[in-house]
Scaffold this active site. Structure first.
Site, PDB file in Angstrom:
ATOM      1  N   ALA A 276       0.801  -1.224   0.000  1.00  0.00           N
ATOM      2  CA  ALA A 276       0.000   0.000   0.000  1.00  0.00           C
ATOM      3  C   ALA A 276       0.838   1.281   0.000  1.00  0.00           C
ATOM      4  O   ALA A 276       0.290   2.364  -0.166  1.00  0.00           O
ATOM      5  CB  ALA A 276      -0.958   0.005   1.192  1.00  0.00           C
TER       6      ALA A 276
ATOM      7  N   GLU B 165       3.065   1.557  -2.298  1.00  0.00           N
ATOM      8  CA  GLU B 165       3.563   1.533  -3.672  1.00  0.00           C
ATOM      9  C   GLU B 165       2.473   1.453  -4.736  1.00  0.00           C
ATOM     10  O   GLU B 165       2.763   1.661  -5.914  1.00  0.00           O
ATOM     11  CB  GLU B 165       4.478   0.321  -3.869  1.00  0.00           C
ATOM     12  CG  GLU B 165       5.745   0.347  -3.050  1.00  0.00           C
ATOM     13  CD  GLU B 165       5.610  -0.340  -1.696  1.00  0.00           C
ATOM     14  OE1 GLU B 165       4.508  -0.872  -1.409  1.00  0.00           O
ATOM     15  OE2 GLU B 165       6.570  -0.342  -0.926  1.00  0.00           O
TER      16      GLU B 165
ATOM     17  N   ASP C  77       1.734   7.027   7.667  1.00  0.00           N
ATOM     18  CA  ASP C  77       2.271   5.661   7.629  1.00  0.00           C
ATOM     19  C   ASP C  77       2.369   5.090   9.042  1.00  0.00           C
ATOM     20  O   ASP C  77       3.214   4.243   9.326  1.00  0.00           O
ATOM     21  CB  ASP C  77       3.655   5.625   6.939  1.00  0.00           C
ATOM     22  CG  ASP C  77       4.103   4.206   6.597  1.00  0.00           C
ATOM     23  OD1 ASP C  77       3.235   3.315   6.507  1.00  0.00           O
ATOM     24  OD2 ASP C  77       5.313   3.988   6.445  1.00  0.00           O
TER      25      ASP C  77
HETATM   26 CA    CA Z   1       3.875   1.671   5.034  1.00  0.00          CA
END
Ligand code: CA
Length: 705
Positions: free
Chosen positions: A208, A210, A331
């Site tokens: 996720a 990329e 993230d």
């Molecule tokens: Ca990540």
């Protein structure tokens, strides 16, 4: 102890568990499971941690404590601990957690090449190569091989980069079944360990950061490979109908055409089985893309990103969830290992789940219902003041969503804690966390939902610019922290070398084992944090250690070598001289009075390739830098300074020849070695990368950073 006594002791210890009705049901189920499969020691050890003979799963037991009760090696005897044998491994990822069953060590190094090794002698028994790079295609572009392996009833299970889950006969090394866990050409990869529970094996995947990926985990029958259930972690397009009620509920927390971006929430690492409640917990990843404004119009919690999701283990049906970061934007995934324990909190026995996700707070949840019991920061954490215990939501600081200007926060997407597992010692009552202290700036000025388009073909592309660096006031970039989960305070904290320290193991000998990027493999006193024993592994260590017995003797095994995502931050690993080609990858096994030695380490320092006539074209090199950062840096290192996951290209003769670069990047001649093919990349882009790398080689030659 004599082997013949074992079955009696096993059943005696499970009888002692009968303390309540719930425990009674538990003992009944345990007995049934043993009756189903036979009195296999490994199975009993999965749900009863009191027998330390084997290390039959990634976290040893179902509860994933990375703890063994073994105490032959202890604070008194550890100075006699020495190397028994070592086994050199081929190039590729060595950052992988082994398992040990009945005196045999199993692990998947490189690109999930399964190995079986006699634990007492170090003799290789068999090897099975699933040829993952050749099968991977674009999936190889991000991802690093397997971080772990699983065992059930005479079979070991590997999950490959390209998405296969493969059962292998533990005796012969022959494959028994193989299941494809992804749709064809999906831009996903597997890097996490599969887990087994109750005759099923479960695996998720990543990607996720990329690509437009929708997270899920799938369970298979451990004997046949037949799919039992799949649970999606984020909703798809409502027009296609929802898979279940949980997705219908989750969809209410998303805005806009969120499904076009995939959503994210991948189950790339953490999965824990709770036998007491027949529940499977999934730890989910970040949003896709990270930027909430692009992903979901800046609205809604976006369930089940950055969450712990409890499922009925038999059916995969949703039970409850807890979300660490509503509207995830950094993230800050909640995909770090989740450990189960019984604690006494405020005088009451509690069934808890403990996790230390990337966001820097240590969470203790009630695993009967998912309610938050407590959450406190274990490193400097500047994005939130606290976690509200009533609502379970963070009290966020202003502008941390980079809504008005760039935002600088701690911790970072590298994590306050990443995938290298922590350990919980029920004896010491402490969790030992491999913690990281870095700082990141998020900046999305000029990037909008209207103008952002994801880079195709798997590339790092978050919808926000990211800069990660050491904090100016940091005394160390990493720590081993002994955390009291009841008081939510550190019992001790020791600085560790570098920014990415190894997985942790705790033992009944009051020891905590951890490896480091400077090649030290250390045993700490669990009570004080004092380093009692140190071994120069002559290679960096990130993998988690294990311990087990063979013939009454306690062994400790760890796999040395640098690999996986640690390589992205190569500049931070530079002081340790870790090179893809020069570093050793080795299985190291220790026991008391071991006398084996390792050959001397050849020191490594990056030396730029000779390129005397090169005159850089700064404009082209700048283009090349951007392409390198999103396509190549994840393995070859930020700033083209590699950390050991892939070769340092500043030192490579390949960058001197356009033809060689074309053969590698376009034609894929190094795919079997794990270097992916970028067949659609234009000659101009390839040349821009080459220009950038030659410039970085010149920087290295002339002493510029
Ligand atoms: Ca990540």
């Amino acid at each position: 102890m004599p082997m013949s006594l074992r079955p009696f002791l096993v059943f005696a210890s499970s009888a002692a568990l009968i303390l309540s009705v719930a425990a009674c049901d538990q003992a009944q189920r345990n007995a049934e499971a043993v009756a189903d499969i036979g009195p296999a020691g490994w199975l009993q050890q999965l749900f009863d941690g009191s027998d330390g003979r084997d290390w039959p799963a990634f976290g040893r037991t179902y509860g994933e404590q990375h703890y063994s009760p073994l105490d032959q090696v202890n604070t008194e005897t550890v100075d006699r601990l020495g190397l028994i044998w070592s086994l050199d491994l081929e190039p590729g990822n060595p950052a992988t957690g082994p398992i040990a069953v009945d005196g045999i060590i199993y692990f998947a190094s490189g690109y999930s090449v399964a190995h079986a090794v006699d634990a007492a002698t170090g003799k290789l028994l068999w090897k099975y190569n699933p040829k993952a790079p050749e099968a991977s295609g674009h999936k190889l572009r991000q991802g690093w091989g397997s971080r772990g392996i699983a065992y059930w009833n005479g079979k070991v299970y590997i999950a490959t980069q390209d998405g296969r889950l493969i059962a292998i006969d533990a005796r012969t090394g022959n494959p028994v079944w193989s299941a494809m866990t992804m749709e064809k050409d999906a831009q996903r990869f597997i890097s996490g360990p599969p887990r087994v529970f109750d005759g099923m094996v479960v695996i998720g995947n990543g990607g996720a950061d990329e690509a437009a990926i929708r997270g899920y985990a799938t369970a298979y029958d451990a004997e046949t490979g037949e799919q039992k259930w799949r649970f999606y972690t984020v909703p798809g397009n409502p027009a296609d109908g929802f898979e279940d009620k949980a997705m219908e509920m989750a969809a209410k927390t998303w805005s806009g055409e969120y499904w076009k971006h995939g959503g994210g929430g991948t189950v790339w690492n953490a999965i824990t089985y709770d036998r007491e409640f027949d529940t499977l917990y999934l730890g989910t990843g970040n949003g896709s893309p990270w930027n909430h404004k692009i992903r979901s119009e800046g609205k809604g919690d976006n369930l089940f990103l950055s969450s712990i999701i409890a499922l009925d283990a038999k059916t995969g049906a949703y039970k409850w969830h807890y979300q660490t970061n509503p509207g995830e934007s950094w993230d800050f995934n909640a995909a770090m290992d989740m450990q189960l324990a019984d604690l006494v909190i405020d005088g009451k026995p509690r069934k808890v789940l403990m996790t230390a996700p990337k966001n820097g707070f240590f969470y203790v949840l009630d695993r009967t219902d998912g309610k938050l019991i407590s959450a406190e920061p274990f490193v400097t954490t500047t994005w939130a003041k606290s976690i509200d215990l009533k609502t379970g939501r963070p009290n966020e600081e202003p502008n941390i969503r980079y809504e008005n200007a760039p935002s600088t926060i701690r911790p970072t997407p590298v994590g306050a804690h990443s995938w290298t597992p922590m350990a919980f010692s029920p004896k010491a009552g402490l969790v030992f966390i491999p913690a990281i202290d870095l700082e990141a700036t998020f900046d999305d000025r000029g990037i909008t939902a209207e103008n952002w388009e994801r880079t195709p073909g798997m590339a790092l592309d978050y919808g926000v610019r990211l800069d990660v660096r050491p904090p100016a006031d940091a005394k160390s970039l990493s720590y081993l922290i002994a955390w009291d989960p009841v008081t939510q305070k550190a019992a001790w904290r020791v600085p560790t070398p570098g920014h990415f320290n190894g997985g942790v193991m705790a033992t009944g000998g009051d020891l905590v084992f951890q490896g480091h990027p400077d090649s030290s493999f250390t045993a700490y006193d669990a009570k004080t944090g004092r380093a009692l024993w140190n071994f120069d592994a002559k290679a960096p260590i990130v993998a988690p250690p294990i311990t087990y017995t063979v013939g009454g003797r306690q062994y400790v095994t760890v796999i040395a070598g640098m690999g996986t995502s640690a390589g992205l931050f190569g500049p931070l690993l530079e002081p340790f001289g870790i090179d893809y080609r020069a570093q050793k990858r080795r299985v190291l096994t220790f026991a008391l009075d071991g006398k084996a030695t390792l050959p001397p380490k050849v020191p490594y320092k990056a030396v730029a390739v000779a390129d005397p006539d090169f005159r850089p074209d700064p404009v082209v090199a700048k283009q090349g830098e951007h392409i390198f950062n999103i396509r190549c840096s994840v393995c070859h290192g930020g700033g083209a300074i590699a950390g050991g996951t892939a070769p340092d290209l500043r030192t490579s003769g390949a960058i001197l020849s356009e033809d060689t670069m074309t053969a590698i990047i376009h034609d894929g001649i190094l795919v079997p070695n794990g270097m992916p093919r970028f067949e659609e990349m234009s000659a101009e882009d390839r040349e821009a990368i080459r220009q950038y790398l030659r410039m970085r080689a010149a920087d290295l030659r002339e002493g510029r950073r």
